[in-house]
Design an enzyme around this catalytic site. Structure first.
Site, PDB file in Angstrom:
ATOM      1  N   SER A  81       0.937   1.335 -41.152  1.00  0.00           N
ATOM      2  CA  SER A  81       2.665   0.400 -41.769  1.00  0.00           C
ATOM      3  C   SER A  81       3.159  -0.804 -40.916  1.00  0.00           C
ATOM      4  O   SER A  81       2.766  -0.521 -39.736  1.00  0.00           O
ATOM      5  CB  SER A  81       4.256   1.448 -41.205  1.00  0.00           C
ATOM      6  OG  SER A  81       4.247   1.962 -40.585  1.00  0.00           O
ATOM      7  N   LYS A  82       4.094  -1.450 -41.431  1.00  0.00           N
ATOM      8  CA  LYS A  82       4.442  -2.501 -40.378  1.00  0.00           C
ATOM      9  C   LYS A  82       4.980  -2.073 -38.651  1.00  0.00           C
ATOM     10  O   LYS A  82       4.298  -2.504 -37.785  1.00  0.00           O
ATOM     11  CB  LYS A  82       6.206  -3.191 -40.776  1.00  0.00           C
ATOM     12  CG  LYS A  82       5.524  -4.043 -42.504  1.00  0.00           C
ATOM     13  CD  LYS A  82       6.091  -5.291 -41.879  1.00  0.00           C
ATOM     14  CE  LYS A  82       5.575  -6.688 -42.901  1.00  0.00           C
ATOM     15  NZ  LYS A  82       5.529  -7.757 -42.635  1.00  0.00           N
ATOM     16  N   ARG A  83       5.012  -0.796 -38.570  1.00  0.00           N
ATOM     17  CA  ARG A  83       5.973  -0.271 -37.481  1.00  0.00           C
ATOM     18  C   ARG A  83       4.738  -0.257 -36.878  1.00  0.00           C
ATOM     19  O   ARG A  83       4.818  -0.402 -34.925  1.00  0.00           O
ATOM     20  CB  ARG A  83       6.533   1.248 -37.269  1.00  0.00           C
ATOM     21  CG  ARG A  83       7.026   1.074 -36.302  1.00  0.00           C
ATOM     22  CD  ARG A  83       8.052   2.714 -36.811  1.00  0.00           C
ATOM     23  NE  ARG A  83       7.123   3.921 -37.937  1.00  0.00           N
ATOM     24  CZ  ARG A  83       6.849   4.520 -37.057  1.00  0.00           C
ATOM     25  NH1 ARG A  83       6.761   4.518 -35.965  1.00  0.00           N
ATOM     26  NH2 ARG A  83       6.162   5.468 -38.415  1.00  0.00           N
TER      27      ARG A  83
END
Ligand code: GLU
Length: 473
Positions: A243-245
């Site tokens: 994910s972006k995280r």
């Protein structure tokens, strides 16, 4: 592919967004494979989805590849531009009886599926037009479907996944041309790969299912199937989907965070591929070593710590001039002010001592404060604390010795040790005030490196400036 044919790989991104980390890795693997074998690495923009494809995304992909140094051979191929050629292949299959016109309406297909579901049969659509007499064909809109094999099995000999077998009764008569005569994406990929002479397709394993369907077209056209290598997707450090995280960002964001491209390439190469225990390697080594057999079957996990570690090693190993050039590009993309000639020269002279233990360009710039900051320096809080009256006194007593010193590391070390001794302190106690005086910072390269880079005159000027007590307000 015959044993002596040239290797041709390609990267075939859909221009619907930035070049994300997974796409960059796919591009890198294809690039390494071709470049290590004197082959060609081609770039095809899969822009057939007119709604979702944008020129901005294409530009971002090209920019990202440029930053990563993944140069491609020949012109960039636009898949959409080949629509006529893709349709031509469907017409050839039609003429050869390997495809057929299907006049079924959407309602008929839905009714077929509903009945199949009710009777517990497979809902794969079986068109009555497959074997219909052409004389019975109505003057109505139709799609062109391929005649899928109905018996036996299709085996994808994948270099990463091994043999993947699909029962042919699970394949439907895939549409090749829509009712408006436009070719479908799956056809376009096969025709382009064939026409571009692609010998090896390395791509994400989310395309493995497509491979079985694409095989039908290769077989029907009697074309050689490329070597396939479907690579597992990248996961986050926790094993979950990236994910972006976790770092599922566009590559330009890694550039803006200040990771050097060589470190990024090294890290991406290690993401799902290995060569023994080697972690740090050069491009030349990667090109020589990269092979499909080194690609792992389980998803790689993205790990920022590892990325930083490798980037630090690449910065330390880089050629000074090349590193300075990349640093200037970094300043440019982040909108920071460019170096003037004087600062560029200072950075060039200092690079040898800046590149040790800097994992990113921002870290390197922080260490370069003594070169980049305007004088008189404004010490930060930690540095200011080092410049108490006692320390300023010590620096003042060092000054005449430095005025008479010849400017070599050996002599500078000797002089400073002697003065420290005279004051009954260890050199370590003098280093803090010296850092503060020369850089206005507490974390800097070694004081001797700074003195050598700054030169005698500038060193003395800074010591004099630091010896003056700050005005009380
Ligand atoms: N355009 C596809 C994608 O961006 C890749 C297709 C392929 O490599 O065959 O995922």
């Amino acid at each position: 592919m015959s044993a002596n044919a040239q290797v041709v790989t390609r990267f075939a991104p859909s221009p619907t967004g930035y070049l994300h980390i997974g796409g960059a890795r796919t591009a890198l693997f294809n690039w390494l494979y071709a470049r290590g074998r004197g082959g060609k690495f081609l770039l095809r923009i899969e822009d057939t989805d007119r709604e979702r494809s944008t020129p901005e995304a294409t530009a971002a992909i090209l920019k990202g590849m440029d930053w990563l140094g993944l140069d491609h051979d020949g012109e960039v191929v636009s898949q959409a531009a080949g629509a006529e050629r893709h349709a031509e292949v469907a017409h050839q299959l039609l003429a050869e009886g390997k495809a057929y016109k299907c006049f079924a309406t959407q309602d008929e297909i839905t009714a077929f599926r509903d009945a199949a579901r009710a009777e517990g049969r497979s809902t794969l659509y079986r068109s009555p037009w497959r074997d219909a007499d052409p004389a019975t064909q109505p003057d109505a809109p139709y799609v062109v479907r391929i005649k899928a094999p109905q018996e036996g099995e299709t085996v994808i000999r994948d270099q990463v996944q091994g043999d993947v077998t699909i029962r042919n009764d699970q394949l439907d008569d895939m549409i090749l041309l829509r009712s408006d005569g436009t070719p479908v994406y799956m056809l376009a990929v096969v025709v382009d790969d064939h026409d571009m002479g692609v010998t090896h397709v390395i791509r994400g394993d989310d395309h493995l299912n497509n491979a079985a369907r694409q095989m039908m077209i290769y077989d029907a056209m009697d074309w050689d199937v490329p070597v396939w290598a479907h690579i597992p997707l990248i996961h986050g450090p926790d094993g979950k989907k990236l994910s972006k995280r976790h770092g599922a960002l566009g590559v330009e964001e890694y550039q803006a965070m200040g990771y050097p491209a060589a470190g990024m390439r090294n890290y991406l190469a290690r993401l799902g591929w290995s060569h023994g225990d080697d972690e740090f390697f050069t491009d030349d080594q990667a090109k020589e070593w990269f092979d499909l057999s080194g690609i792992g079957k389980s998803p790689a996990r993205f790990d920022f710590k590892k990325l930083e570690n490798l980037c630090g090693q690449h910065i330390a190993a880089a050629d000074d001039a090349a590193l300075l050039h990349e640093l200037e590009q970094f300043l440019d993309v982040t909108g920071a002010s460019a170096l003037n000639d004087e600062k560029r020269a200072g950075m060039g002279a200092a690079m040898y001592c800046l590149k040790e233990r800097a994992k990113t360009f921002p870290e390197l710039i922080e260490k370069a404060h003594f070169v980049l900051a305007d004088t008189p320096l404004e010490p930060d809080e930690k540095a200011a604390k080092q410049l108490d009256p006692v320390s300023r006194g010590i620096l003042a007593s060092l000054t005449p010795h430095l005025q008479n010193a010849s400017w070599t590391r050996h002599e500078l070390e000797a002089v400073t040790s002697r003065v420290a001794e005279e004051h009954g302190i260890k050199f370590g106690k003098m280093a803090g005030p010296l850092r503060a005086a020369l850089a206005g910072r507490a974390v800097t390269p070694s004081v001797f490196d700074m003195m050598l880079v700054l030169g005698q005159q500038e060193t003395l000027t800074r010591l004099a400036q630091a010896s003056v007590a700050p005005e009380q307000d």
